[in-house]
Scaffold this active site. Sequence first.
Site, PDB file in Angstrom:
ATOM      1  N   GLU A 151       0.849  -1.200   0.000  1.00 57.25           N
ATOM      2  CA  GLU A 151       0.000   0.000   0.000  1.00 57.25           C
ATOM      3  C   GLU A 151       0.882   1.247   0.000  1.00 57.25           C
ATOM      4  O   GLU A 151       1.896   1.286   0.680  1.00 57.25           O
ATOM      5  CB  GLU A 151      -0.866  -0.022   1.275  1.00 57.25           C
ATOM      6  CG  GLU A 151      -1.908   1.044   1.334  1.00 57.25           C
ATOM      7  CD  GLU A 151      -2.809   1.034   0.122  1.00 57.25           C
ATOM      8  OE1 GLU A 151      -3.654   0.134   0.021  1.00 57.25           O
ATOM      9  OE2 GLU A 151      -2.661   1.929  -0.738  1.00 57.25           O
ATOM     10  N   PHE A 152       0.468   2.266  -0.752  1.00 60.42           N
ATOM     11  CA  PHE A 152       1.277   3.493  -0.800  1.00 60.42           C
ATOM     12  C   PHE A 152       0.506   4.727  -0.359  1.00 60.42           C
ATOM     13  O   PHE A 152       0.939   5.851  -0.604  1.00 60.42           O
ATOM     14  CB  PHE A 152       1.842   3.697  -2.215  1.00 60.42           C
ATOM     15  CG  PHE A 152       2.748   2.587  -2.660  1.00 60.42           C
ATOM     16  CD1 PHE A 152       4.036   2.477  -2.145  1.00 60.42           C
ATOM     17  CD2 PHE A 152       2.314   1.618  -3.544  1.00 60.42           C
ATOM     18  CE1 PHE A 152       4.879   1.439  -2.523  1.00 60.42           C
ATOM     19  CE2 PHE A 152       3.141   0.568  -3.932  1.00 60.42           C
ATOM     20  CZ  PHE A 152       4.430   0.472  -3.420  1.00 60.42           C
ATOM     21  N   ARG A 154      -1.156   7.734   1.916  1.00 62.98           N
ATOM     22  CA  ARG A 154      -0.714   8.559   3.051  1.00 62.98           C
ATOM     23  C   ARG A 154      -1.882   8.781   4.000  1.00 62.98           C
ATOM     24  O   ARG A 154      -3.008   9.033   3.541  1.00 62.98           O
ATOM     25  CB  ARG A 154      -0.261   9.956   2.580  1.00 62.98           C
ATOM     26  CG  ARG A 154       0.940  10.004   1.706  1.00 62.98           C
ATOM     27  CD  ARG A 154       0.990  11.342   0.969  1.00 62.98           C
ATOM     28  NE  ARG A 154      -0.190  11.558   0.156  1.00 62.98           N
ATOM     29  CZ  ARG A 154      -0.582  12.739  -0.348  1.00 62.98           C
ATOM     30  NH1 ARG A 154       0.127  13.821  -0.106  1.00 62.98           N
ATOM     31  NH2 ARG A 154      -1.663  12.848  -1.087  1.00 62.98           N
ATOM     32  N   GLY A 253      12.000  20.589   8.206  1.00 63.15           N
ATOM     33  CA  GLY A 253      11.222  20.790   9.426  1.00 63.15           C
ATOM     34  C   GLY A 253      11.829  20.067  10.603  1.00 63.15           C
ATOM     35  O   GLY A 253      13.063  20.067  10.782  1.00 63.15           O
ATOM     36  N   CYS A 260       4.931   4.793   9.953  1.00 68.59           N
ATOM     37  CA  CYS A 260       5.556   4.107   8.807  1.00 68.59           C
ATOM     38  C   CYS A 260       7.045   4.404   8.645  1.00 68.59           C
ATOM     39  O   CYS A 260       7.874   3.501   8.761  1.00 68.59           O
ATOM     40  CB  CYS A 260       4.808   4.466   7.537  1.00 68.59           C
ATOM     41  SG  CYS A 260       3.064   4.075   7.645  1.00 68.59           S
TER      42      CYS A 260
HETATM   43  C1  UGA Z   1       3.983   7.351   4.322  1.00 65.24           C
HETATM   44  C2  UGA Z   1       4.163   7.365   2.802  1.00 65.24           C
HETATM   45  O1  UGA Z   1       4.132   8.704   2.320  1.00 65.24           O
HETATM   46  C3  UGA Z   1       3.058   6.560   2.101  1.00 65.24           C
HETATM   47  O2  UGA Z   1       3.316   6.492   0.698  1.00 65.24           O
HETATM   48  C4  UGA Z   1       3.057   5.148   2.687  1.00 65.24           C
HETATM   49  O3  UGA Z   1       2.018   4.360   2.107  1.00 65.24           O
HETATM   50  C5  UGA Z   1       2.859   5.217   4.187  1.00 65.24           C
HETATM   51  O4  UGA Z   1       3.919   5.989   4.775  1.00 65.24           O
HETATM   52  C6  UGA Z   1       2.900   3.809   4.725  1.00 65.24           C
HETATM   53  O5  UGA Z   1       3.947   3.153   4.619  1.00 65.24           O
HETATM   54  O6  UGA Z   1       1.848   3.279   5.126  1.00 65.24           O
HETATM   55  P1  UGA Z   1       2.415   8.659   6.066  1.00 65.24           P
HETATM   56  O7  UGA Z   1       3.149   7.927   7.131  1.00 65.24           O
HETATM   57  O8  UGA Z   1       0.934   8.739   6.123  1.00 65.24           O
HETATM   58  O9  UGA Z   1       2.754   8.024   4.616  1.00 65.24           O
HETATM   59  O10 UGA Z   1       2.953  10.145   6.082  1.00 65.24           O
HETATM   60  P2  UGA Z   1       3.763  11.120   5.116  1.00 65.24           P
HETATM   61  O11 UGA Z   1       2.853  12.091   4.503  1.00 65.24           O
HETATM   62  O12 UGA Z   1       4.633  10.367   4.197  1.00 65.24           O
HETATM   63  O13 UGA Z   1       4.670  11.884   6.192  1.00 65.24           O
HETATM   64  C7  UGA Z   1       5.581  11.150   7.014  1.00 65.24           C
HETATM   65  C8  UGA Z   1       6.365  12.102   7.894  1.00 65.24           C
HETATM   66  O14 UGA Z   1       7.288  12.860   7.121  1.00 65.24           O
HETATM   67  C9  UGA Z   1       5.517  13.110   8.645  1.00 65.24           C
HETATM   68  O15 UGA Z   1       5.992  13.200   9.982  1.00 65.24           O
HETATM   69  C10 UGA Z   1       5.741  14.425   7.933  1.00 65.24           C
HETATM   70  O16 UGA Z   1       5.653  15.519   8.779  1.00 65.24           O
HETATM   71  C11 UGA Z   1       7.175  14.242   7.444  1.00 65.24           C
HETATM   72  N1  UGA Z   1       7.490  15.013   6.224  1.00 65.24           N
HETATM   73  C12 UGA Z   1       6.886  14.727   5.048  1.00 65.24           C
HETATM   74  C13 UGA Z   1       8.459  16.002   6.269  1.00 65.24           C
HETATM   75  O17 UGA Z   1       9.052  16.287   7.351  1.00 65.24           O
HETATM   76  N2  UGA Z   1       8.776  16.679   5.134  1.00 65.24           N
HETATM   77  C14 UGA Z   1       8.179  16.410   3.955  1.00 65.24           C
HETATM   78  O18 UGA Z   1       8.537  17.051   2.936  1.00 65.24           O
HETATM   79  C15 UGA Z   1       7.213  15.411   3.900  1.00 65.24           C
END
Ligand code: UGA
Length: 457
Positions: A151-152, A154, A253, A260
Site C-alpha cells: 500500500e502506498f 498517506r 522541518g 511508517c
Molecule cells: C507514508 C508514505 O508517504 C506513504 O506512501 C506510505 O504508504 C505510508 O507511509 C505507509 O507506509 O503506510 P504517512 O506515514 O501517512 O505516509 O505520512 P507522510 O505524509 O509520508 O509523512 C511522514 C512524515 O514525514 C511526517 O511526519 C511528515 O511531517 C514528514 N514530512 C513529510 C516532512 O518532514 N517533510 C516532507 O517534505 C514530507
Amino acid sequence: MKICVIGTGYVGLVGSAVFAEWGNDVVGVDNVKAKIDSINKGEMPIYEPGLPELVAKNIKAKRLKFTTDLKKSVKEAEVIFVCVGTPSSQSGAADLSAVWQVAKDIALALDGYKVVVIKSTVPVGTNEEVERIISENVPKGAKFDVVSCPEFLREGYSIYDSFNTDRTVIGSKSQKAINKVKSIYAHLNSHIVECDLRSSEMIKYASNAFLATKISFINEIAQICERAGADVKKVAEGMGFDKRIGRHFLNAGLGYGGSCFPKDVEALYRTSTDQAYDFRLLRGVMDVNEMQKNYFVNKVKKYFQGNLVGKTVACFGLAFKENTDDIRKSVSIEVVKLLRSEGAKQNAFDPVATKNAKRELGNVGIEYFDDPYLAVKNADALCILTEWKEFAELDYAKIGKLLKNKVVFDGRNLLEPKALRDLGFTYFGVGRESNGWSYLNKGNGIAQGGAIFKKKA
Ligand code: UGA
C-alpha cells in the site's frame, strides 16, 4: 468481486471502503469486537477525512460489512487482503506475529481456490513464509496463491490517494493470481508493476526509505542554509522543478514521524545487516532525523538564555503530521517531551489529536486547549510543531498581543517570516531567514545560525 479484508487499521479500513466503492462485495474483519461494533455504528476508530461518509455510503448500498468472523468471511471471498499491523519489535525488525497468526487462520478456513494478498508492510521473504504456513495448515483439496500488493497511501489523504495512485505493485509466482488482483485495480488507469514476491516487498521499503532520505537530505541542506544565510524553501522550490528531483518531500522541518517511516527505515536497515551489508546512507538518514528535533529545542532554549524552567510554551500541533489524529512516533510529541524535560510547561493545541495526545502526555505540566488563541494567552513563546495548514491562517496580530513575548519557533516553515517580522515578531524558521538569529547573535556568543557567513559591514 467478493473481497475479504483482514485488519481494520488505516490500510484495512480505508481499503475495505474503497474496494466497496469500486463496486466489489466487501467484508472487513477484525478480532477486536469493540472496534467492529463502533465501525458498524458509523463511528470510525481513526480520523480520516472522507472516511465516515464512504463507509456509511457503502454499508447502505450493501456492498460493505464488518465482522469478527474471519472463518466465514474467508470462505465467502475470492480474494483475501491481509492488512494487519507490523510494528517495530525491540530489535528494530518488524514484528510479524499478527501476519503469521492470520496466515494460519486463513489456511484453516480455506476451501476451493483463493488468492491471499499481503498488503501489510513486510520484509523481504515474508510472503514466501506466509505461503509455507498456509501450505502446512491448509485442508486437503483447497488451493491458493499468495500475492504481495503493498500500500502506498498517506494518512490524512488516503481516500484521495486510493483513487489517484501513481502505481499498483503486484508480485506473485502465479500469473493467474496477478491477473485476478490486477482486475481490481485496472480501472484506475495507473501504472501496474508486475513482479516477483521479493521485489514487491522491497519496492515498498525502498519507496518509504527513499522518501525519508529526501526529508533528511533537505533537513541537512536546511542546516547549511541557516548557517550560510540561504532560504531552504527557495532552495527546495528551485530543486523541485527538476523533474529528476521533484518538489515532493523536500519540506524541511522537525523530521519525519508516524507509524511508517521510522519503523520502515529501521526495518530496512535491519534487513541490510541481516544480509551482512551496512546500509550507511540509511544510518545517516536516521541520525539526521534524530538530530533535527533536538536542534529545534536547543533554539528555543538558547532564546531563553539556556533556561526553560518556569517558561510556558504554546505548542501548535501534536499529531505526526497534518490532517490526522495519529500521534504514533509523532515528532511533535517528542518535542513536547523534550521541552518538558527542560522544565517548560506547555499549552497545547491540535485540531483533532488532543484526545490521543492526552493518553501519551498526561496532564502534568501541560494544558490542552480547543482554541489556539487561548493556548497562546500569556505564553512565553509559540512553537509550531505540525504542518496543519490552518495554523498559517490564524490572526498573528492577535496572537502577538496575547503572547507574553512576540516570538515564534516555526518548526514546519509554515509562516511567512517577513509577515511575522512586520508584526514585530522574532521569527525562527528551519533553514531560512530568521530575524531570531540576529537577535540571538547580539547575545552571549551564540555560535549557530547565520553566524558563519555574516555580511561584512
Ligand atoms: C507514508 C508514505 O508517504 C506513504 O506512501 C506510505 O504508504 C505510508 O507511509 C505507509 O507506509 O503506510 P504517512 O506515514 O501517512 O505516509 O505520512 P507522510 O505524509 O509520508 O509523512 C511522514 C512524515 O514525514 C511526517 O511526519 C511528515 O511531517 C514528514 N514530512 C513529510 C516532512 O518532514 N517533510 C516532507 O517534505 C514530507
